[in-house]
Design an enzyme around this catalytic site. Sequence first.
Site, PDB file in Angstrom:
ATOM      1  N   ASP A  49       0.841  -1.192   0.000  1.00 25.35           N
ATOM      2  CA  ASP A  49       0.000   0.000   0.000  1.00 25.35           C
ATOM      3  C   ASP A  49       0.875   1.240   0.000  1.00 25.35           C
ATOM      4  O   ASP A  49       1.597   1.502   0.963  1.00 25.35           O
ATOM      5  CB  ASP A  49      -0.923   0.003   1.226  1.00 25.35           C
ATOM      6  CG  ASP A  49      -1.879   1.176   1.193  1.00 25.35           C
ATOM      7  OD1 ASP A  49      -2.786   1.167   0.339  1.00 25.35           O
ATOM      8  OD2 ASP A  49      -1.713   2.115   2.000  1.00 25.35           O
ATOM      9  N   TYR A  54       3.306   9.859   0.577  1.00 26.44           N
ATOM     10  CA  TYR A  54       4.220   9.256   1.545  1.00 26.44           C
ATOM     11  C   TYR A  54       5.672   9.626   1.261  1.00 26.44           C
ATOM     12  O   TYR A  54       6.533   9.464   2.119  1.00 26.44           O
ATOM     13  CB  TYR A  54       4.078   7.734   1.566  1.00 26.44           C
ATOM     14  CG  TYR A  54       2.699   7.235   1.924  1.00 26.44           C
ATOM     15  CD1 TYR A  54       1.742   8.084   2.485  1.00 26.44           C
ATOM     16  CD2 TYR A  54       2.332   5.913   1.691  1.00 26.44           C
ATOM     17  CE1 TYR A  54       0.476   7.634   2.803  1.00 26.44           C
ATOM     18  CE2 TYR A  54       1.068   5.448   2.008  1.00 26.44           C
ATOM     19  CZ  TYR A  54       0.139   6.310   2.556  1.00 26.44           C
ATOM     20  OH  TYR A  54      -1.113   5.849   2.867  1.00 26.44           O
ATOM     21  N   LYS A  83      -2.074   6.227  -4.532  1.00 30.34           N
ATOM     22  CA  LYS A  83      -3.159   7.180  -4.308  1.00 30.34           C
ATOM     23  C   LYS A  83      -2.855   8.535  -4.944  1.00 30.34           C
ATOM     24  O   LYS A  83      -1.712   9.016  -4.924  1.00 30.34           O
ATOM     25  CB  LYS A  83      -3.389   7.355  -2.803  1.00 30.34           C
ATOM     26  CG  LYS A  83      -3.615   6.040  -2.067  1.00 30.34           C
ATOM     27  CD  LYS A  83      -3.738   6.241  -0.572  1.00 30.34           C
ATOM     28  CE  LYS A  83      -3.725   4.905   0.153  1.00 30.34           C
ATOM     29  NZ  LYS A  83      -2.353   4.319   0.228  1.00 30.34           N
ATOM     30  N   HIS A 116      -6.993   9.899  -2.765  1.00 30.40           N
ATOM     31  CA  HIS A 116      -6.531   9.808  -1.379  1.00 30.40           C
ATOM     32  C   HIS A 116      -7.513  10.440  -0.384  1.00 30.40           C
ATOM     33  O   HIS A 116      -7.766   9.893   0.681  1.00 30.40           O
ATOM     34  CB  HIS A 116      -5.154  10.471  -1.255  1.00 30.40           C
ATOM     35  CG  HIS A 116      -4.328   9.958  -0.115  1.00 30.40           C
ATOM     36  ND1 HIS A 116      -2.960   9.901  -0.150  1.00 30.40           N
ATOM     37  CD2 HIS A 116      -4.679   9.480   1.092  1.00 30.40           C
ATOM     38  CE1 HIS A 116      -2.505   9.413   0.980  1.00 30.40           C
ATOM     39  NE2 HIS A 116      -3.529   9.166   1.765  1.00 30.40           N
TER      40      HIS A 116
END
Length: 336
Positions: A49, A54, A83, A116
Amino acid sequence: SVPLGIMTSLSLRTGASIPFVGLGTWKSATGDVEEVVYQAIKTGWRHLDCAADYGNEQQVGKGIKRALDEGICERKDLFVTSKLWNTFHAREHVKLACQKTLSDLGLEYVDLYLIHFPISLKFVPIEERYPPEWTYKAGDAMPQGLVFEDVPIRDTWEGMEEVYEAGLAKAIGVSNFSASLCMDLMKYAKIKPAANQIELHPYNAQHTLVKYLQDNGIVVTGYSPLGIGSYVPLGASGKSVLDEDVIKAAADAHGKSPAQVILRWGVQRGTTIVPKTASVARLQENLDLFNWELTADEMKAIDGLDCGQRCRQSVHFSLLPWHYLNSLSHFSLLLI
């Protein structure tokens, strides 16, 4: 519910299989995540994931490449989620964002691409700052630095459909969407959302939302499945669900850890989960969820821990967007 046995994946509406347990990469340090991803794949993990926000997709990609180069598995054996970040919600920016993610991951496609957040922020060019994060100008305080854009979710979803039709994503879905937003999306989407990733753990079980999603063919993925622990370094505070007596009792009864009991609860209610760890021992432990099951009484007792505790409510760095999301979630309860 998911019975005892070797069933380790769910089917998306596309027909593809998504493994119940995925490796979360949020807050994985860029210096560590390549090795963690490599070790995870070597241990048997096949679901990763990821997200542009990130800030570590290049390193995730390096870990994937090492595993593929060594012949540990093939690309078709992996299920990779990423995302779309808030600043790329305009229809013309969606494909651009997905292509950047694919370039960073070193992949030709992702298996699942999610919106997201249902929050549209002002576009920040990739060459100017990436990942853009929450504020329009780097270093601005929250929430004062937020600059919203009036981009309807419908426009963003049409961009997602273009990504799907171009073969850049094998399935598309959403994240942090309430039932009301999903209901609206389902009315006009040519390609229905395959999944919704939401915060799920025994203190925030979201039973009503989960039921709506499952009844409508939308696979549910739970992030932060062990509760507040990952948010403590960000300033969050609160009781850990790992310390609950009913969790400890179930762990003792099955010879498992409290974390395994909580993760099994998530799987057994039919949701996929994306726990995060950098420990090889924990990587092995977190996959050991499929040759045992919780009793009906244990499931009921854990269900009873639900108190609506949202981990991100305790984090002060993004108060405005989370208050916005929380209001949507509360509103959804009135519609079901």
